[in-house]
Scaffold this active site. Sequence first.
Site: not given
Ligand SMILES: NC(=O)c1ccc[n+]([C@@H]2O[C@H](COP(=O)([O-])OP(=O)(O)OC[C@H]3O[C@@H](n4cnc5c(N)ncnc54)[C@H](O)[C@@H]3O)[C@@H](O)[C@H]2O)c1
Length: 259
Positions: A141, A154
Amino acid sequence: MRMKDKCGIVTAAGSGMGRAGAVRFAREGAAVAVVDIDADAVQAVVGEIESAGGRAVAIPADLTRDEDSRRIVREAANALGGIDFVWNHVGHPGPASVEGIEMEDFDTAVALNLRTVLVTTDAAISEIRARGGGALLYTASTSGLRASSFSPVYSAAKHGVVGFVKALGRRLAKENIRVNAICPGPVDTPMLRVFVARPDQQSTHGLDREQLVARRGDTIPMGRPGRPEEVASAALFLLSDEASYITATTLAVDGGATA
Ligand SMILES: NC(=O)c1ccc[n+]([C@@H]2O[C@H](COP(=O)([O-])OP(=O)(O)OC[C@H]3O[C@@H](n4cnc5c(N)ncnc54)[C@H](O)[C@@H]3O)[C@@H](O)[C@H]2O)c1
């Protein structure tokens, strides 16, 4: 096709960027193991890939569990015939607080941002080695590049991912296994709504979540949060042979935010 005949895994592929990546990689010729705790979402993504003529296998898994973090590699290798790439995308926003922190929340954040990364990697390296090389990609991130005051745990975990990637990339470089981290800024997914609603965003009182997301965009040079597909494009590049001389590094996909 930029991933023709490649086989690999995408975690947290039931939603957001992971889903966009799984769909995109399949469209570019990859066979994809779709991993997520949400079994219905996993089936829906596999269905979407297959109805577009692609190849995918559904692997529901709870990646807070070591057995599952290991099992996904075994099942994917068996179902697809090998592993060329893994996108360790799963993560967790972690607790907002430090004072009065619930250690259970800390443990979940570390389990999903760091521990599963290590366990899945441990299982995947020999599979990738058996194919003569491949690529590992991790989602850190911008909070893994610079501090995020509203998510200290985080931030710590994502800095850990970046450190792990740099060290592992150096270690595996001569084996033709590339290791990189993608560092998204705010991206419009369900997880972003968790971040923008954090209690220390006091000045945002009175705004609904959609307004909060838009407001977060105002702090970004490009003036908006990213779209999942834009991160998936960067992931595709890093996992494909086009990135053949890129390893042990990070790519910010953040509309200019960390500059
Ligand atoms: N969205 C943002 O702004 C953002 C920014 C930087 C980094 N990230 C990173 O991106 C990644 C995911 O984010 P996203 O925004 O695509 O997520 P999202 O919220 O769209 O989806 C998260 C997914 O993770 C799954 N999940 C949750 N707990 C789980 C578990 N125990 N085992 C397996 N799957 C599980 C959920 O069911 C969901 O489908 C993470 O590593 C997050 O830290 C997100």
